[in-house]
Enzyme design. Structure first.
Site, PDB file in Angstrom:
ATOM      1  CB  SER C 109      -0.883  -0.022   1.254  1.00 18.67           C
ATOM      2  OG  SER C 109      -1.357   1.283   1.548  1.00 18.67           O
ATOM      3  CE  LYS C 115      -4.024  -2.040   4.642  1.00 12.63           C
ATOM      4  NZ  LYS C 115      -5.186  -1.392   4.018  1.00 12.63           N
ATOM      5  CG  ASN C 117      -3.555  -4.346   1.199  1.00 13.83           C
ATOM      6  OD1 ASN C 117      -3.967  -4.103   2.324  1.00 13.83           O
ATOM      7  ND2 ASN C 117      -3.283  -3.398   0.310  1.00 13.83           N
ATOM      8  NE  ARG C 148     -32.025 -26.863 -29.193  1.00 12.50           N
ATOM      9  CZ  ARG C 148     -31.119 -27.067 -30.163  1.00 12.50           C
ATOM     10  NH1 ARG C 148     -30.896 -26.124 -31.058  1.00 12.50           N
ATOM     11  NH2 ARG C 148     -30.458 -28.195 -30.236  1.00 12.50           N
TER      12      ARG C 148
END
Lengths: 286, 286, 286, 286
Positions: C109, C115, C117, C148
């Site tokens: 990030s 961070k 992820n 059909r």
């Protein structure tokens, strides 16, 4: 955020419910033929007596209004599910920033006495799990045959009441949850501090940019962040060991690492949501 | 009936699309903190530039507006699916009251040359089959985590565009269908006549009630109806063989068995739907 | 647990795919009439050439085998989603017991550099969110018309390939995840210790029961647990302050609070799952 | 075709139900730790007492077996829905080839006494409409948290029983329908004849190909088919007016236009389906 999303979903439900409160009276095939020329007058009187709107045309096989109520119920369940998801994540033993604050005897575990299960969140998340399939059933039943559907119409009979039931259950639980929710602010603060200020890297970067320029500032902060993560060191210590950063920020650094000083427009957002809610409530009570 | 249902669904879609045209700008965690005190002003300018509404609060993890657009697309697919269901039922070889009127080379069958497949209805019914599952996906992804969902948000990326695609395909096909639809009025009349007037039993019963009373009238007509069905006889012949009925209705009987004389309030209903459509179109073009 | 659930879902998919590998050859209306008496022989030769099974009867409008493949794909997505859910919960910043171990540049990030992820989990959770709606589409299209289907058959065309695509994506990501997953055993241990042994209350209770009886033992441990939670004290300290418990358990108490000593039948369970997997793999490779 | 599809779905359900009849016993966290070394033996004895299989590992949060039962119920509802769809299409007033043969007082319409509503088909189609959404709910709840799901597990509690209920209702109705179904063979024949033999165009084309070659044969038949459709003439008359066709086929033409002579491999297919059913039933009763 919770109120904003919920409020909007709830208004949608109110709107959909009002729009669906429409008389359905069409006689055998939707022409009111048995009533002769008095058809529209009879329909008008019946709608008035039942406090329903008068439709332009009988709608027995046009299910959009009914399905729209279902979709709005689904939105309410989803908005409450978001609240429940967030609360349940914050209620995890390892996070422990909130707990449901249930009355004694509710949500406990006999074998693991320290566990307090977020049972109200379970109800709201269960509703959020079930609503989508029920809404899909209503939608899939829309292409009904001629003036009376075969199977599609009947598929609504259990489905729509079930949507009301689970929405009501979720609402009731989340309303109580918001009244009893225990927030552990010191634990929240400790969780924020656990990364030694990393959550505020952006604030430092922005302040640095004023003297070092944006690119230099970002490079410095990124380097410090990675070092903090890799070494398991506190972000603030790494920053203080960087002479360029100390020279540029000086005493401002500590203030930058206070979460309270970096709330941005949160208050303005919160005020806007509360004001909207109040305005709409006033309008509804008129 | 088709226009009434579709018009309402389409207005819903317009409304949902407008309500969802809202700026999302929140920065790293939804506070606009990096913009400092200028946050709301920047957001306002960006919304203006993009011709979007300004939200009360960033809504990255409050998906109700997005999901509501999906639900409205589902309603449009369902309303068009109802049209397609009806047309396909009337286009069956044994009914043959309408055909799609496709251009040569479309919808034909090489092995069964008399068959004209309702290919546009197939497209609209396919969309009506698929929309519910796609809407359910959007709804089920609403309980997203904190300020950014993991998996739920990503589940929208393919789903919402797919809903737009199938709705557009259905719309395009049904718009063309309504321009080319071949209606065989004589076949419709023949299908009505095939039951020898049974479809008008209610009209006879109502007229009889004026002289025989409601209960007697209903009993006479029900007996005649069953006899006609059981013996495979024309309803009109059975009625004429009933002296009470002939005495009560006389020459009126033939008129009662004319479908054209028993349309009830159909014209008033049709006028109301068309007027609503016109009014709404005028308002939209302002 | 992850392997057990996934392995079973994968076998289901293999079985469903094999069962669905069946020739469909019926001619214009499913009778093979154009082939005269040679119909079955031609069908047999064609099935052999295509390495497909020969069905008892053409199945153009009997979609169960196709839908069953879709349901099995849904089960695989669900089983992988469970794995992804668990990993993503353990990868939360506040828990941090595992991380995906992505290659540099993936999952980072820019604004929050600390961070990481769980992007692979996002892919698997997205697939688990989307599969249910797609499977529902296949199921809802089963009541196809005569020989059909109109619309129902066409609804499978995009839906089944999409199910394969998202399952493949989820499989590829989860396979890589299991190779790169970083497990922080010391953090796991710290999270266990954070409750001061509360997670092992059951072990203490069981040991106490041998001398105090089951009811007394449970009462002692429950009291101690609540006290630990209410006072924010370590469970072990509260236990040591209870003379009855110390008398009954003595030096055994410390051992009882070691998580390693309370794994129950875990090893036997793990061995059984691995053995099943190996046996099945051997059988498949034959 | 109906039996073939239903039989397979029913076997799937039997198989899934057997595979899901597995003991779940794991204690507080799925390790059976409270039972000490006797864990597996206790589990084995409990499974034997309950006539359940013994799993390799506790499966509280691995829902694939439960969901698979739901998916199989969905397949049964879908297979029965196909039967109901076909019957309801053939029961339309304009087709009238079958009727449900309901007991007096069931399925009648008071205002339209000649109508006999296919109420059993409505039940089966309603089940087929509802099952997909319910199955989707089960699938979407699979990614359950750690050793005990929050909300996902609870979402099964109402959903799975409801799937059993609607499947049972559909089964009961369709079983009765097949016992009471009224088939109007003469009407079927009349519907076939209504196109003047067009449904047998392929048979004529195949026979012509023996003398005229495939391309010439197809061109002749296609021309005749279009002429019959465009002029509303009987196909047989158009054929007889074509000298080439008469020369090539002579007296064979009439036989070619008998539907009974163009059943292809139908009997072989039917025999195969019945034989499969019998074999499987014998095996099940062992």
């Amino acid at each position: 955020v919770w109120l904003d999303g919920f409020h909007r979903a709830f208004l949608r439900l109110e709107h959909a419910a009002r729009a669906a409160s429409v008389l359905q009276l069409g006689g055998a095939v939707g022409t009111l033929a048995a009533l002769g020329p008095r058809g529209p007058r009879v329909a008008g009187a019946m709608a008035a007596a039942l406090k329903l709107s008068l439709p332009d045309i009988p709608w027995h096989a046009s299910r959009d209004r009914v399905v729209d109520v279902g979709a709005a119920l689904g939105l309410v369940c989803g908005a409450l599910g978001k609240l429940a998801r967030d609360v349940s994540l914050m209620a995890q033993t390892e996070v422990a920033e909130v707990s449901e604050g249930n009355p004694p005897g509710e949500g406990g575990s006999s074998t693991l006495p320290h566990k307090q299960n977020p049972v109200s969140c379970a109800v709201a998340l269960q509703a959020a799990h079930r609503a989508p399939g029920l809404v899909a059933t209503l939608l899939s039943a829309m292409p009904q045959e001629h003036e009376r559907g075969l199977g599609g119409w009947q598929a609504e009979w259990e489905t729509l009441p079930e949507l009301f039931r689970i929405t009501a259950g979720s609402l009731q639980r989340m309303a109580r949850l918001l009244e009893t929710l225990q927030v552990d602010a010191s634990r929240m603060r400790a969780d924020l501090d656990a990364t030694g200020g990393l959550a505020l890297a952006e604030a430092v970067s922005m302040a640095l940019a004023r003297t070092l320029g944006k690119a230099q500032a970002h490079a410095h902060v990124e380097r410090a962040s990675r070092k903090a993560v890799d070494d398991g060191a506190a972000f603030v210590s790494v920053l203080r060991a960087d002479a360029d950063i100390v020279n540029a920020l000086g005493a401002e650094l500590d203030a930058l690492l206070e979460p309270e000083s970096y709330l941005g427009s949160s208050d303005a957002f919160i005020d806007a949501v509360l004001a909207r809610r109040e305005t709409d409530e006033r309008r509804r009570s008129v």
